[in-house]
Each structure stands twice: as structure tokens, then as C-alpha cells.
Design a protein around this motif. Structure first.
Motif, short mmCIF file in Angstrom:
data_model
loop_
_atom_site.label_atom_id
_atom_site.label_comp_id
_atom_site.label_asym_id
_atom_site.label_seq_id
_atom_site.Cartn_x
_atom_site.Cartn_y
_atom_site.Cartn_z
N ASP A 72 0.73 -1.23 -0.19
CA ASP A 72 -0.04 0.11 0.03
C ASP A 72 0.83 1.41 0.10
O ASP A 72 0.15 2.32 -0.04
CB ASP A 72 -1.09 -0.11 1.28
N SER A 73 2.14 1.18 0.03
CA SER A 73 2.86 2.33 0.16
C SER A 73 3.48 3.10 -1.29
O SER A 73 3.79 2.24 -2.41
CB SER A 73 4.26 2.20 0.95
N VAL A 74 3.48 4.35 -1.50
CA VAL A 74 3.67 4.91 -2.46
C VAL A 74 4.67 6.12 -2.12
O VAL A 74 4.25 7.08 -1.34
CB VAL A 74 2.48 5.77 -3.36
N ASN A 75 5.82 5.97 -2.46
CA ASN A 75 7.02 6.94 -2.03
C ASN A 75 7.62 7.50 -3.17
O ASN A 75 8.51 6.42 -3.99
CB ASN A 75 7.82 6.30 -1.05
N ILE A 76 7.63 8.75 -3.63
CA ILE A 76 8.32 9.19 -4.97
C ILE A 76 9.15 10.31 -4.41
O ILE A 76 8.76 11.22 -3.72
CB ILE A 76 7.36 9.74 -6.02
N ASP A 77 10.25 10.32 -4.71
CA ASP A 77 11.07 11.46 -4.30
C ASP A 77 11.74 12.25 -5.58
O ASP A 77 12.57 13.18 -5.43
CB ASP A 77 12.20 10.89 -3.36
N ASP A 78 11.71 11.72 -6.79
CA ASP A 78 12.19 12.51 -7.87
C ASP A 78 11.79 12.06 -9.25
O ASP A 78 12.25 11.13 -9.94
CB ASP A 78 14.03 12.14 -7.78
N LEU A 79 10.76 12.74 -9.61
CA LEU A 79 9.98 12.57 -10.67
C LEU A 79 10.56 13.59 -11.90
O LEU A 79 10.94 14.52 -11.44
CB LEU A 79 8.65 12.90 -10.94
N LEU A 80 10.80 13.00 -13.08
CA LEU A 80 11.06 13.96 -14.19
C LEU A 80 9.85 14.00 -15.16
O LEU A 80 8.98 13.24 -15.38
CB LEU A 80 12.12 13.37 -15.10
N PRO A 81 9.76 15.20 -15.99
CA PRO A 81 8.62 15.28 -16.65
C PRO A 81 8.83 14.46 -18.03
O PRO A 81 9.64 14.28 -18.64
CB PRO A 81 8.69 16.92 -17.01
N VAL A 82 7.59 13.87 -18.43
CA VAL A 82 7.55 13.05 -19.53
C VAL A 82 6.11 13.26 -20.11
O VAL A 82 5.02 13.78 -19.57
CB VAL A 82 7.40 11.59 -19.25
N TYR A 83 6.13 13.22 -21.59
CA TYR A 83 5.04 13.36 -22.42
C TYR A 83 4.02 12.17 -21.81
O TYR A 83 4.31 11.09 -21.43
CB TYR A 83 5.24 13.05 -23.80
N ASP A 84 2.68 12.74 -21.63
CA ASP A 84 1.55 11.82 -21.29
C ASP A 84 1.71 10.45 -21.97
O ASP A 84 1.38 9.43 -21.31
CB ASP A 84 0.20 12.33 -21.54
N SER A 85 1.92 10.43 -23.01
CA SER A 85 2.06 9.10 -23.93
C SER A 85 3.05 8.16 -23.40
O SER A 85 3.03 7.12 -23.86
CB SER A 85 2.11 9.39 -25.47
N ASN A 86 4.09 8.80 -22.62
CA ASN A 86 5.47 7.96 -22.17
C ASN A 86 5.28 7.87 -20.74
O ASN A 86 6.23 7.51 -20.15
CB ASN A 86 6.53 8.74 -22.54
N TYR A 87 3.97 7.73 -20.26
CA TYR A 87 3.86 7.73 -18.62
C TYR A 87 4.34 6.61 -18.06
O TYR A 87 4.79 6.41 -17.06
CB TYR A 87 2.24 8.15 -18.24
N ARG A 88 4.45 5.42 -18.81
CA ARG A 88 5.10 4.18 -18.55
C ARG A 88 6.45 4.15 -17.94
O ARG A 88 6.94 3.31 -17.38
CB ARG A 88 4.65 3.07 -19.48
N ALA A 89 6.96 5.31 -18.46
CA ALA A 89 8.64 5.40 -18.28
C ALA A 89 8.72 6.14 -16.68
O ALA A 89 9.90 6.49 -16.31
CB ALA A 89 8.96 6.22 -19.45
N SER A 90 7.48 6.24 -15.98
CA SER A 90 7.60 7.02 -15.07
C SER A 90 7.29 6.20 -13.61
O SER A 90 7.48 4.89 -13.78
CB SER A 90 6.64 8.10 -14.79
N TYR A 91 7.09 6.56 -12.57
CA TYR A 91 6.75 5.68 -11.10
C TYR A 91 5.87 4.89 -11.58
O TYR A 91 4.68 5.15 -12.19
CB TYR A 91 6.38 6.68 -10.04
N LYS A 92 6.01 3.42 -11.14
CA LYS A 92 5.09 2.50 -11.20
C LYS A 92 4.91 1.76 -10.03
O LYS A 92 6.02 1.47 -9.31
CB LYS A 92 5.68 1.54 -12.68
N LYS A 93 3.56 1.45 -9.74
CA LYS A 93 3.30 0.52 -8.55
C LYS A 93 2.33 -0.52 -8.80
O LYS A 93 1.37 -0.09 -9.47
CB LYS A 93 2.48 1.52 -7.54
#
Length: 180
Positions: free
Chosen positions: A50-71
Motif C-alpha cells: 500500500d505504500s507510494v513513495n516518490i522522491d524524484d520525478l522527471l517530466p514526461v509526455y503523457d504518451s510515455n507515462y509508463r517510463a515514470s513511477y510504477k506501483k
């Protein structure tokens, strides 16, 4: 003697009225359709992580959301009752700069996708009516990203922190086969 006779007549009248009311009241209820189904048991929905911890996201195009935080997580119904559930994301801590329409999420189950953003600080209702059969599980994937906008300076969103928890609420759905 008159007092005793009046008291006896009063008791008889009250008795007749009480019996009549009980009889007619019972008939009215008996003639209606008052089926009552009683299910016993408890509903126990379990979430795998149940935990979601994010400390450094980079901007991505919406179409590339799979390259970001995944839980990835699973919700399991561990009882003999079917359930309807709601899935929430409770924001425990979020940097002020991330409270934006540019911080987005998507929750995916099978081919269903639910989108949203973090424009407010309230808990996020990720999914409002999910059916889970008894002793079954549903798998989910949650993505969170900063939506890149060429016309917006998003430097203030970099290096920021988000801490949240996923939780589920449910209710007995033994008499139905889908949640509305």
C-alpha cells in the motif's frame, strides 16, 4: 360495586382492543412481501502493498507515462462474500509544488484505465466501484508522472517528494454480480 363493574368493563374493552390490534397488525405484515435474507460472515479485503513513495520525478509526455513511477498491487477478497470496493490514494505528504494539474496518475486493471491529477490535496478516489468475487484477487498498476508541457516552466516540480498510501473500502455484494 359500580366501581368494580366499571373496572372490569374497562379491562375487557382494553383486552379486546389489544387482541384486535395484534391480530390485524399481524395480518397486514403477514400479507406483505417481507422476505428477509441474512448473510453471516465478514468481509476481508487485503491489499498486497500500500505504500507510494516518490522522491524524484522527471517530466514526461503523457504518451510515455509508463517510463515514470510504477506501483503494482493486488487486492484480495479473503472471505466467502462477494464485494464491491473503492480504491483510494491517501496523500500523507506532498510538496507544495507537486499540487498541480501537471502531476498525473493512471490506474490500470486489465484494459480499464482511470486518469486523474493532483490539483487538490484531498484523497484521490482511484476507482469507485470494483467487483471482487469471494476468494478472488484483482491486479492493478498505478503510474504517477509529471506531464511535460513545452510552454510551462516545470523546474520547480523537480526533486520533490510525494508520500501516499493506497487503501480500499468495501461492502458485501453477495446478492449482486456487478457494482454500480
Amino acid at each position: 360495586m359500580k366501581k368494580h363493574l366499571a373496572l372490569i368493563i374497562l379491562v375487557l374493552i382494553l383486552s379486546v382492543l389489544s387482541v384486535s390490534f395484534a391480530y390485524f397488525g399481524a395480518n397486514i405484515i403477514k400479507n406483505g412481501d417481507n422476505k428477509t435474507d441474512i448473510n453471516t460472515g465478514s468481509l476481508k479485503l487485503k491489499i498486497s502493498d500500500d505504500s507510494v513513495n516518490i522522491d524524484d520525478l522527471l517530466p514526461v509526455y503523457d504518451s510515455n507515462y509508463r517510463a515514470s513511477y510504477k506501483k503494482e498491487f493486488t487486492i484480495t477478497n479473503e472471505e466467502n462474500l462477494n464485494a464491491c470496493s473503492k480504491i483510494y490514494l491517501k496523500l500523507n505528504s506532498i510538496d507544495e509544488e507537486l499540487k498541480s494539474k501537471y502531476l498525473k496518475y493512471i490506474l490500470i486493471k486489465d484494459n480499464e484505465e482511470v486518469y486523474g491529477d493532483f490539483n487538490s490535496t484531498s484523497d484521490k478516489l482511484l476507482l469507485k466501484s470494483e467487483y471482487i468475487e469471494s476468494n478472488d484477487s484483482n491486479n492493478y498498476t498505478l503510474y504517477i508522472w509529471i506531464s511535460y508541457d513545452e510552454n510551462e516552466n516545470q523546474i520547480n516540480m523537480l526533486g520533490k517528494f510525494l508520500e501516499a498510501s493506497i487503501y480500499v473500502e468495501g461492502f458485501d455484494a453477495s446478492e449482486i454480480t456487478a457494482c454500480n
